[in-house]
Motif scaffolding. Structure first.
Motif, PDB file in Angstrom:
ATOM      1  N   GLN A   1      72.400  68.206  30.968  1.00  0.00           N
ATOM      2  CA  GLN A   1      71.814  67.847  32.319  1.00  0.00           C
ATOM      3  C   GLN A   1      70.362  68.260  32.611  1.00  0.00           C
ATOM      4  N   GLY A   2      69.292  67.374  33.002  1.00  0.00           N
ATOM      5  CA  GLY A   2      68.063  67.567  33.044  1.00  0.00           C
ATOM      6  C   GLY A   2      67.699  68.393  34.450  1.00  0.00           C
ATOM      7  N   THR A   3      66.708  69.090  34.524  1.00  0.00           N
ATOM      8  CA  THR A   3      66.161  69.759  35.702  1.00  0.00           C
ATOM      9  C   THR A   3      65.268  68.745  36.640  1.00  0.00           C
ATOM     10  N   VAL A   4      66.033  68.760  37.764  1.00  0.00           N
ATOM     11  CA  VAL A   4      65.355  67.477  38.558  1.00  0.00           C
ATOM     12  C   VAL A   4      64.330  68.341  39.869  1.00  0.00           C
ATOM     13  N   ASP A   5      63.362  67.570  40.040  1.00  0.00           N
ATOM     14  CA  ASP A   5      62.304  68.269  41.002  1.00  0.00           C
ATOM     15  C   ASP A   5      61.821  66.973  41.864  1.00  0.00           C
ATOM     16  N   GLY A   6      62.127  66.996  43.115  1.00  0.00           N
ATOM     17  CA  GLY A   6      61.442  65.667  43.893  1.00  0.00           C
ATOM     18  C   GLY A   6      60.419  66.311  44.652  1.00  0.00           C
ATOM     19  N   PHE A   7      59.923  67.324  44.360  1.00  0.00           N
ATOM     20  CA  PHE A   7      58.602  67.711  45.069  1.00  0.00           C
ATOM     21  C   PHE A   7      57.462  68.285  44.188  1.00  0.00           C
ATOM     22  N   GLY A   8      57.091  67.424  43.054  1.00  0.00           N
ATOM     23  CA  GLY A   8      56.180  67.813  42.079  1.00  0.00           C
ATOM     24  C   GLY A   8      54.809  68.177  42.507  1.00  0.00           C
ATOM     25  N   TYR A   9      54.442  67.466  43.653  1.00  0.00           N
ATOM     26  CA  TYR A   9      53.064  67.807  44.474  1.00  0.00           C
ATOM     27  C   TYR A   9      53.252  68.633  45.692  1.00  0.00           C
ATOM     28  N   GLY A  10      54.348  69.418  45.703  1.00  0.00           N
ATOM     29  CA  GLY A  10      54.566  70.148  46.957  1.00  0.00           C
ATOM     30  C   GLY A  10      54.876  69.114  48.305  1.00  0.00           C
ATOM     31  N   VAL A  11      54.151  69.667  49.263  1.00  0.00           N
ATOM     32  CA  VAL A  11      54.420  69.162  50.527  1.00  0.00           C
ATOM     33  C   VAL A  11      53.633  67.578  50.577  1.00  0.00           C
ATOM     34  N   VAL A  12      52.656  67.407  49.774  1.00  0.00           N
ATOM     35  CA  VAL A  12      51.848  66.273  49.832  1.00  0.00           C
ATOM     36  C   VAL A  12      52.613  64.968  50.061  1.00  0.00           C
ATOM     37  N   THR A  13      53.552  64.795  49.035  1.00  0.00           N
ATOM     38  CA  THR A  13      54.363  63.450  49.052  1.00  0.00           C
ATOM     39  C   THR A  13      55.376  63.578  50.433  1.00  0.00           C
ATOM     40  N   PRO A  14      55.997  64.339  50.696  1.00  0.00           N
ATOM     41  CA  PRO A  14      56.759  64.379  51.898  1.00  0.00           C
ATOM     42  C   PRO A  14      56.115  64.153  53.013  1.00  0.00           C
ATOM     43  N   VAL A  15      54.742  64.816  53.026  1.00  0.00           N
ATOM     44  CA  VAL A  15      54.230  64.322  54.507  1.00  0.00           C
ATOM     45  C   VAL A  15      53.606  62.891  54.395  1.00  0.00           C
ATOM     46  N   ALA A  16      52.914  62.578  53.385  1.00  0.00           N
ATOM     47  CA  ALA A  16      52.521  61.314  53.286  1.00  0.00           C
ATOM     48  C   ALA A  16      53.616  60.324  53.551  1.00  0.00           C
ATOM     49  N   SER A  17      54.733  60.280  52.888  1.00  0.00           N
ATOM     50  CA  SER A  17      55.761  59.565  53.010  1.00  0.00           C
ATOM     51  C   SER A  17      56.073  59.302  54.437  1.00  0.00           C
ATOM     52  N   TYR A  18      56.214  60.593  55.148  1.00  0.00           N
ATOM     53  CA  TYR A  18      56.693  60.596  56.724  1.00  0.00           C
ATOM     54  C   TYR A  18      55.517  59.690  57.500  1.00  0.00           C
ATOM     55  N   LEU A  19      54.340  60.245  56.927  1.00  0.00           N
ATOM     56  CA  LEU A  19      53.166  59.261  58.030  1.00  0.00           C
ATOM     57  C   LEU A  19      53.476  57.923  57.686  1.00  0.00           C
ATOM     58  N   VAL A  20      53.597  57.409  56.651  1.00  0.00           N
ATOM     59  CA  VAL A  20      53.806  56.007  56.380  1.00  0.00           C
ATOM     60  C   VAL A  20      54.976  55.173  56.921  1.00  0.00           C
ATOM     61  N   ALA A  21      56.036  55.997  57.089  1.00  0.00           N
ATOM     62  CA  ALA A  21      57.194  55.555  57.633  1.00  0.00           C
ATOM     63  C   ALA A  21      56.914  55.628  59.185  1.00  0.00           C
ATOM     64  N   CYS A  22      56.235  56.538  59.616  1.00  0.00           N
ATOM     65  CA  CYS A  22      56.064  56.407  61.201  1.00  0.00           C
ATOM     66  C   CYS A  22      55.092  55.303  61.421  1.00  0.00           C
ATOM     67  N   LEU A  23      54.072  55.063  60.553  1.00  0.00           N
ATOM     68  CA  LEU A  23      53.145  53.972  60.797  1.00  0.00           C
ATOM     69  C   LEU A  23      53.857  52.671  60.758  1.00  0.00           C
ATOM     70  N   GLY A  24      54.656  52.538  59.620  1.00  0.00           N
ATOM     71  CA  GLY A  24      55.535  51.217  59.547  1.00  0.00           C
ATOM     72  C   GLY A  24      56.296  50.821  60.835  1.00  0.00           C
ATOM     73  N   SER A  25      56.958  51.849  61.190  1.00  0.00           N
ATOM     74  CA  SER A  25      57.931  51.750  62.412  1.00  0.00           C
ATOM     75  C   SER A  25      57.492  51.542  63.761  1.00  0.00           C
ATOM     76  N   ALA A  26      56.281  52.356  63.773  1.00  0.00           N
ATOM     77  CA  ALA A  26      55.430  52.058  65.052  1.00  0.00           C
ATOM     78  C   ALA A  26      54.879  50.539  65.086  1.00  0.00           C
ATOM     79  N   LEU A  27      54.151  50.342  63.874  1.00  0.00           N
ATOM     80  CA  LEU A  27      53.608  48.830  63.992  1.00  0.00           C
ATOM     81  C   LEU A  27      54.728  47.656  64.385  1.00  0.00           C
ATOM     82  N   GLY A  28      55.881  47.772  63.463  1.00  0.00           N
ATOM     83  CA  GLY A  28      56.834  47.014  63.687  1.00  0.00           C
ATOM     84  C   GLY A  28      57.639  46.951  64.827  1.00  0.00           C
ATOM     85  N   LEU A  29      57.898  48.037  65.444  1.00  0.00           N
ATOM     86  CA  LEU A  29      58.406  48.103  66.764  1.00  0.00           C
ATOM     87  C   LEU A  29      57.663  47.679  67.975  1.00  0.00           C
ATOM     88  N   ARG A  30      56.440  47.526  67.601  1.00  0.00           N
ATOM     89  CA  ARG A  30      55.460  47.106  68.589  1.00  0.00           C
ATOM     90  C   ARG A  30      55.456  45.454  68.489  1.00  0.00           C
TER      91      ARG A  30
END
Length: 296
Positions: A2-31
């Motif tokens: 079994q390999g050791t899996v890490d989903g946060f290779g860049y710390g909180v950078v990728t989760p925060v960036a992905s959240y902001l993009v999800a919000c942007l796409g949702s806001a524009l699409g809903l509008r």
């Protein structure tokens, strides 16, 4: 092994960036969806298509920004470009089915439920199709219960997004809905990633390292793929922000601009009878009137 899996290779950078993009796409699409639902003068197919493409791109971009932080200790990771592009097409298509269903059949409970279930299953299919694009020296395994939970979150997020598009007209209300939608989408992604396990195929194969993969990292592979969808989201933002009805904020978009009614011509006023002491009576008339009254 079994390999050791890490989903946060860049710390909180990728989760925060992905959240902001999800919000942007949702806001524009809903509008865009709100614009088509509550204004009869708008071109419904165009706004619904733009909304579906924007939400789909937002979901897909969120997924692969988060995947930049995905690591398996000791092995290289690459991505199949065809499956990655196919997952984007799936995201836009399934969101489009739900958006057009609500746009044309109305925001009834049955329509919202059916469209939400279909769209949520499509979002989950996009996620796991994107995961199938991952290429590594091993096999990816999933925990069934966690996968089921991620699918439920996807269905709930899709239903909530469509319900919000049909219910909220004000900009601030849609913004709040998009923030919640961003939480649901990123939550679905990281729930699905929590189900991932990697079984390594023994020692790392030298041909796997020195072949077509070279020394590429996930960031160097995924970032060029993300340029197109990110540019599209920016252009969609320009279109939405410069739409004149967006500046109405909490105004009622269901009402078009009030039409000016022709003003009926007012009937000519009859001249009022001159009173004895009228200021507008000529002087000679007033003087004669006074003399007559004195003679009486």
């Amino acid at each position: 092994m079994q390999g050791t899996v890490d989903g946060f290779g860049y710390g909180v950078v990728t989760p925060v960036a992905s959240y902001l993009v999800a919000c942007l796409g949702s806001a524009l699409g809903l509008r865009c969806v709100v614009r088509s639902l509550h204004n009869r003068q708008s071109w419904k197919p165009g706004w619904l298509a733009l909304g579906a493409a924007t939400i789909g791109c937002g979901i897909w971009t969120m997924h692969f920004i988060a995947m930049i932080g995905f690591r398996v200790q000791g092995i290289r990771i690459d991505y199949d470009a065809r499956l990655t592009a196919l997952s984007l097409a799936v995201a836009i298509a399934v969101v489009g089915v739900g958006v057009f269903a609500v746009g044309y059949r109305g925001a009834t409970t049955a329509t919202l439920t059916a469209a939400g279930i279909f769209t949520g299953l499509g979002v989950a299919a996009m996620h796991y199709l994107g995961m199938s694009a991952v290429q590594l020296n091993g096999s990816i395994q999933y925990d069934s219960l966690t996968v089921a939970l991620s699918v439920l979150i996807a269905v709930g997020a899709a239903t909530a997004a469509l319900w919000a598009a049909a219910s909220f007209r004000g900009f601030l209300s849609a913004l709040g809905a998009s923030l919640l939608m961003g939480i649901a989408l990123t939550g679905m992604h990281y729930t699905g990633m929590a189900a991932v396990g990697v079984h390594l195929h023994g020692a790392t194969d030298a041909s796997y390292i020195s072949g077509s993969y070279g020394s590429d990292t996930p960031a160097s592979i995924l970032l060029p793929m993300l340029i197109g969808p990110v540019v599209f989201l920016i252009l969609a933002g320009v279109v939405v922000m410069f739409d004149p009805q967006l500046v109405l904020g909490d105004g009622d978009w269901s009402r078009a601009a009030p039409r000016r009614r022709p003003v009926a011509a007012a009937p000519p006023e009859r001249p009022a009878a001159h009173s004895p002491g009228s200021l507008f009576e000529p002087r000679d008339h007033r003087a004669g009137r006074r003399a007559t009254q004195r003679g009486r």
